[in-house]
Design a protein around this motif. Structure first.
Motif, PDB file in Angstrom:
ATOM      1  N   UNK A 137       0.850  -1.191   0.000  1.00 59.84           N
ATOM      2  CA  UNK A 137       0.000   0.000   0.000  1.00 59.84           C
ATOM      3  C   UNK A 137       0.885   1.240   0.000  1.00 59.84           C
ATOM      4  N   UNK A 138       0.846   1.986  -1.098  1.00 61.74           N
ATOM      5  CA  UNK A 138       1.578   3.245  -1.183  1.00 61.74           C
ATOM      6  C   UNK A 138       0.617   4.414  -0.990  1.00 61.74           C
ATOM      7  N   UNK A 139       1.151   5.622  -0.971  1.00 60.25           N
ATOM      8  CA  UNK A 139       0.332   6.822  -0.843  1.00 60.25           C
ATOM      9  C   UNK A 139      -0.180   7.196  -2.239  1.00 60.25           C
ATOM     10  N   UNK A 140      -1.498   7.171  -2.459  1.00 62.51           N
ATOM     11  CA  UNK A 140      -2.033   7.254  -3.819  1.00 62.51           C
ATOM     12  C   UNK A 140      -1.867   8.606  -4.498  1.00 62.51           C
ATOM     13  N   UNK A 141      -2.026   8.565  -5.836  1.00 60.46           N
ATOM     14  CA  UNK A 141      -1.973   9.762  -6.686  1.00 60.46           C
ATOM     15  C   UNK A 141      -0.709  10.562  -6.366  1.00 60.46           C
ATOM     16  N   UNK A 142      -0.854  11.851  -6.043  1.00 60.77           N
ATOM     17  CA  UNK A 142       0.325  12.684  -5.755  1.00 60.77           C
ATOM     18  C   UNK A 142       0.352  13.104  -4.282  1.00 60.77           C
ATOM     19  N   UNK A 172      -9.616   3.910  -1.898  1.00 61.05           N
ATOM     20  CA  UNK A 172      -9.705   3.047  -0.713  1.00 61.05           C
ATOM     21  C   UNK A 172      -8.545   3.258   0.254  1.00 61.05           C
ATOM     22  N   UNK A 173      -7.728   4.264  -0.021  1.00 64.63           N
ATOM     23  CA  UNK A 173      -6.666   4.642   0.912  1.00 64.63           C
ATOM     24  C   UNK A 173      -7.233   5.042   2.268  1.00 64.63           C
ATOM     25  N   UNK A 174      -8.504   5.464   2.284  1.00 62.34           N
ATOM     26  CA  UNK A 174      -9.132   5.830   3.563  1.00 62.34           C
ATOM     27  C   UNK A 174     -10.299   4.906   3.883  1.00 62.34           C
ATOM     28  N   UNK A 226      -1.213   6.663   7.187  1.00 62.58           N
ATOM     29  CA  UNK A 226      -1.021   7.663   6.136  1.00 62.58           C
ATOM     30  C   UNK A 226       0.454   8.057   6.030  1.00 62.58           C
ATOM     31  N   UNK A 227       1.088   8.347   7.166  1.00 59.03           N
ATOM     32  CA  UNK A 227       2.488   8.775   7.173  1.00 59.03           C
ATOM     33  C   UNK A 227       3.407   7.665   6.675  1.00 59.03           C
ATOM     34  N   UNK A 228       3.115   6.419   7.071  1.00 55.69           N
ATOM     35  CA  UNK A 228       3.949   5.290   6.638  1.00 55.69           C
ATOM     36  C   UNK A 228       3.863   5.099   5.136  1.00 55.69           C
ATOM     37  N   UNK A 229       2.673   5.260   4.566  1.00 55.80           N
ATOM     38  CA  UNK A 229       2.512   5.090   3.117  1.00 55.80           C
ATOM     39  C   UNK A 229       3.238   6.190   2.345  1.00 55.80           C
TER      40      UNK A 229
END
Length: 267
Positions: free
Chosen positions: A42-47, A66-68, A84-87
């Motif tokens: 799971x990465x932090x999506x979009x920008x 679905x990040x949230x 959120x911070x980890x991603x």
């Protein structure tokens, strides 16, 4: 940054892990239904990390990501930002220190493969759970992840049509309907691949039988798309996200197919 081993790398990067096995409820179903353990990233999506990892995303899919959802949604309501911070950290690590990231990714996958073997389970990998990275062009020592693990089954959803032209043998892709890309969806279906479509329905509701004459199967019984029939629509019911305003905006937008749509056929 220089990779030595998993323990050193996680400490240096300030993370607990890159990916995990069967992290979400839906990935757990892979094991229950198909005896498949799935390593997921799971990465932090979009920008949202400062780097674009979803180049074909639309405003609706960014709002409805679905990040949230799941544990991340619980954390939002609790006022925490650990997930959120980890991603964000992981995404920046991929872009800014690619060799380090890839070495850690390979090491974690090797460990996960050994775990699956001990459990006498099949094994799969989904690297774009909240991103759309082109892993075929993300290299370590001249090889991409599919070449490093040629006997492992990878799968993902994608909105990037060109990925299908150079898709590795061990990489299963399902194309995502955005509300605006039906022309490309048709091309994907003609190639014998599948498309994923989100419906403005609740869990208790039955999916339609077809859309524009194309059969619809359930994509919520498990996340493992590899065993799906070919040339079909993978139907997904709407999953609530933390932002209530965005939740309502997206589920009634073009991104979700509405149940009254004239192209739908119900039982």
């Amino acid at each position: 940054m220089e990779f030595v081993n998993i323990t050193q790398a996680k400490k240096l990067a300030g993370i607990s892990y890159l990916g995990t096995i069967n992290q979400s409820a839906k990935l757990v179903k892979n094991f229950k239904v198909f005896n498949v353990l799935t390593y997921s990233l799971y990465l932090s999506p979009a920008h949202t990390s400062g780097y674009e990892v979803c180049p074909e995303s639309t405003p609706e899919c960014r709002m409805g990501c679905l990040n949230t959802s799941g544990l991340a949604k619980v954390e939002v309501f609790a006022g925490r930002t650990n997930i959120k911070d980890a991603r964000i950290t992981k995404t920046r690590l991929l872009i800014e220190h690619q060799d380090f990231f890839m070495n850690l990714l390979v090491a974690e996958i090797e460990s996960a493969i050994r775990k699956a073997a001990k459990m006498d389970a099949l094994f799969s990998i989904r690297l774009n759970c909240t991103s759309d990275v082109d892993w075929a062009n993300t290299l370590l020592n001249g090889k991409n992840i599919f070449e490093i693990f040629p006997d492992i089954q990878f799968y993902d959803y994608t909105k990037i049509f060109r990925k299908f032209a150079t898709k590795p043998e061990n990489y299963h892709l399902t194309y995502s309907f955005t509300g605006y890309n039906w022309v490309f969806c048709q091309k994907v279906l003609e190639m014998g691949n599948n498309i994923a479509m989100v419906f403005n329905l609740d869990k208790k509701d039955k999916l339609p039988l077809s859309y524009k004459g194309v059969e619809i199967i359930s994509g919520d019984l498990s996340d493992y798309r590899v065993n799906d029939a070919k040339g079909v629509i993978v139907g997904l019911v709407w999953k609530k996200i933390a932002n209530k305003k965005h939740n309502e905006l997206v589920r009634y937008s073009e991104f979700c197919v509405q149940p009254e749509n004239k192209d739908l056929k119900f039982a």
